[in-house]
Design an enzyme around this catalytic site. Structure first.
Site, PDB file in Angstrom:
ATOM      1  N   HIS A 146      -9.794  -3.717  -3.678  1.00  0.00           N
ATOM      2  CA  HIS A 146     -10.425  -2.526  -4.248  1.00  0.00           C
ATOM      3  C   HIS A 146      -9.774  -2.277  -5.606  1.00  0.00           C
ATOM      4  CE1 HIS A 146     -11.052  -1.411   0.226  1.00  0.00           C
ATOM      5  NE2 HIS A 146     -12.086  -2.099  -0.236  1.00  0.00           N
ATOM      6  N   GLU A 186      -7.441   0.645  -6.844  1.00  0.00           N
ATOM      7  CA  GLU A 186      -6.156   0.831  -6.153  1.00  0.00           C
ATOM      8  C   GLU A 186      -5.080   0.043  -6.907  1.00  0.00           C
ATOM      9  OE1 GLU A 186      -7.127  -0.216  -2.100  1.00  0.00           O
ATOM     10  OE2 GLU A 186      -8.731   1.272  -2.061  1.00  0.00           O
ATOM     11  N   HIS A 194      -3.077  -2.186  -0.524  1.00  0.00           N
ATOM     12  CA  HIS A 194      -4.119  -1.223  -0.875  1.00  0.00           C
ATOM     13  C   HIS A 194      -3.524   0.129  -1.262  1.00  0.00           C
ATOM     14  CE1 HIS A 194      -7.848  -3.301   0.586  1.00  0.00           C
ATOM     15  NE2 HIS A 194      -6.932  -4.029   1.210  1.00  0.00           N
ATOM     16  N   GLU A 205      -0.888   0.473   2.913  1.00  0.00           N
ATOM     17  CA  GLU A 205      -1.515   1.536   2.128  1.00  0.00           C
ATOM     18  C   GLU A 205      -0.457   2.386   1.433  1.00  0.00           C
ATOM     19  OE1 GLU A 205      -4.701   1.954   1.673  1.00  0.00           O
ATOM     20  OE2 GLU A 205      -5.700   0.902   3.338  1.00  0.00           O
TER      21      GLU A 205
END
Length: 378
Positions: A166, A169, A259, A335
């Site tokens: 992504h 990010e 991410h 994350e």
């Protein structure tokens, strides 16, 4: 005053800029998809004047809860970034700030430009420990590069790191920079011990097109790459296709996919407990990795994160789930927050590039801690 975004990763739509007290903007959607959250623009000619930026479509963005307790980032030199007063009310995100120079940049998060990406690859190769190879091309014909660090012998464990599926990010590539800095340091004993037994395969940016275009979540064809792993396409998701093909050639013993999360203000790992082949050995190994990550970095925590997947109900188009099932190995999605890390808050900078970099450095320690058990899956 002038507002512009015609540069690498720049993204904004101007509704009205007639008054510094009421600058009306819209966050642009990805070039070929409906996701909107990333912004990055330059303001000139407003030095020492109070500016109020209103993002009118904040409530219509991909993650409206991401604006709650969020503070935007700003920089005068695109090197040193800091947080600026931001609030969200009645569906509008508002930045209020007095620039102290004639030129200033505002962004959703600290950018990681395509030039930085190319420099990172060049610096890694210059270490003498890293080989750079070309896996293929993106939709817009940018290079898909793989960094290989290690002896590449059959007996080595194969450890894969991918980042920035992504593109918005950007903290993910900051993480990779820190990871590589430590891994390529010949004076670091953990790195030396790891490279005695493992070969690392690192893709610093899975989505170069989306990164340059200023997309939040998709590539140039509008594909969410982290939903393409079950059946990637040469036409719409060649980035996943070429990386997956290389994984099938090398094998995988440990996989980390890096991410950022818009909503949750913590650093956490998402596991693969929902894949069909999940077992007690992988559970034990995952617990050990998390335990040693807690010891390696106070920024990491295990209390907050995504709900655990129910057995057999994992989405197999997600990278970590596909890899875990295909290779029977430990796989995590890591994350990091766009907001501050509530586990260890910093009022001035929040979560930023340097903290992501330091987390990348620390990630070598839990990898080393579980190394002896990776091959046996214990």
């Amino acid at each position: 005053m002038k507002i512009s975004s015609n540069f690498d990763a720049g993204s904004i739509e101007i509704v009205s800029a007639d008054s510094l007290e009421d600058i009306q903007l819209r966050i642009r959607r990805d070039n070929a998809a409906d996701f909107a959250q990333w912004f990055y623009f330059r303001v000139q000619g407003a030095a020492y004047q109070h500016c109020t930026f209103r993002f009118l479509n904040a409530a219509e963005c991909a993650y409206p809860q991401g604006w709650v307790d969020y503070q935007a980032m700003a920089s005068y030199d695109r090197v040193n970034w800091f947080r600026v007063p931001t609030h969200y009310e009645d569906g509008v995100m508002v930045i209020e700030h007095v620039p102290l120079s004639g030129s200033i940049y505002y962004a959703y998060f600290e950018p990681y430009t395509y030039d930085q990406h190319l420099n990172l690859i060049g610096q890694a190769q210059g270490s003498g420990l890293c080989q750079v190879s070309d896996l293929g091309s993106t939709v817009q014909d940018r290079d898909m590069n793989l960094l290989t660090i290690g002896h590449e012998v059959e007996s080595d464990l194969k450890i894969w790191i991918t980042a920035r599926q992504h593109p918005g990010e950007t903290m993910a590539e900051w993480f990779v920079e820190g990871f590589l800095n430590r891994l390529l340091d010949p004076q670091d004993p953990t790195s030396r011990a790891l490279l005695d037994r493992a070969t690392f395969y690192v893709v610093p940016n899975m989505n170069p097109d989306g990164s340059v275009l200023g997309n939040l979540r998709t590539n140039a064809a509008g594909a969410n790459l982290n939903r393409e792993w079950a059946n990637p396409s040469a036409e719409t998701s060649p980035e996943v296709l070429v990386v997956r093909q290389k994984m099938l050639e090398t094998g995988v013993d440990l996989f980390l996919d890096i991410h950022g999360d818009e909503n949750i203000p913590y650093v956490f790992l998402a596991g693969t407990e929902g894949v069909p082949s999940w077992n007690a050995e992988l559970e034990k190994l995952a617990d050990s990795f998390r335990h040693h990550f807690l010891l390696a970095s106070p920024d990491f925590q295990t209390e907050h994160g995504y709900p655990r997947n129910e057995a057999g109900k994992a989405n197999m188009s997600i990278a970590t789930n596909w890899v875990c099932e295909q290779f029977g190995c430990l796989a995590f999605t890591l994350e990091m927050p766009f907001k501050d890390n509530h586990n260890l808050p910093d009022d001035d900078f929040g979560w930023n590039g340097q903290r992501s970099l330091r987390l990348g450095e620390s990630a070598l320690s839990p990898i080393y801690a579980v190394l002896n058990n990776l091959a046996r899956g214990e």
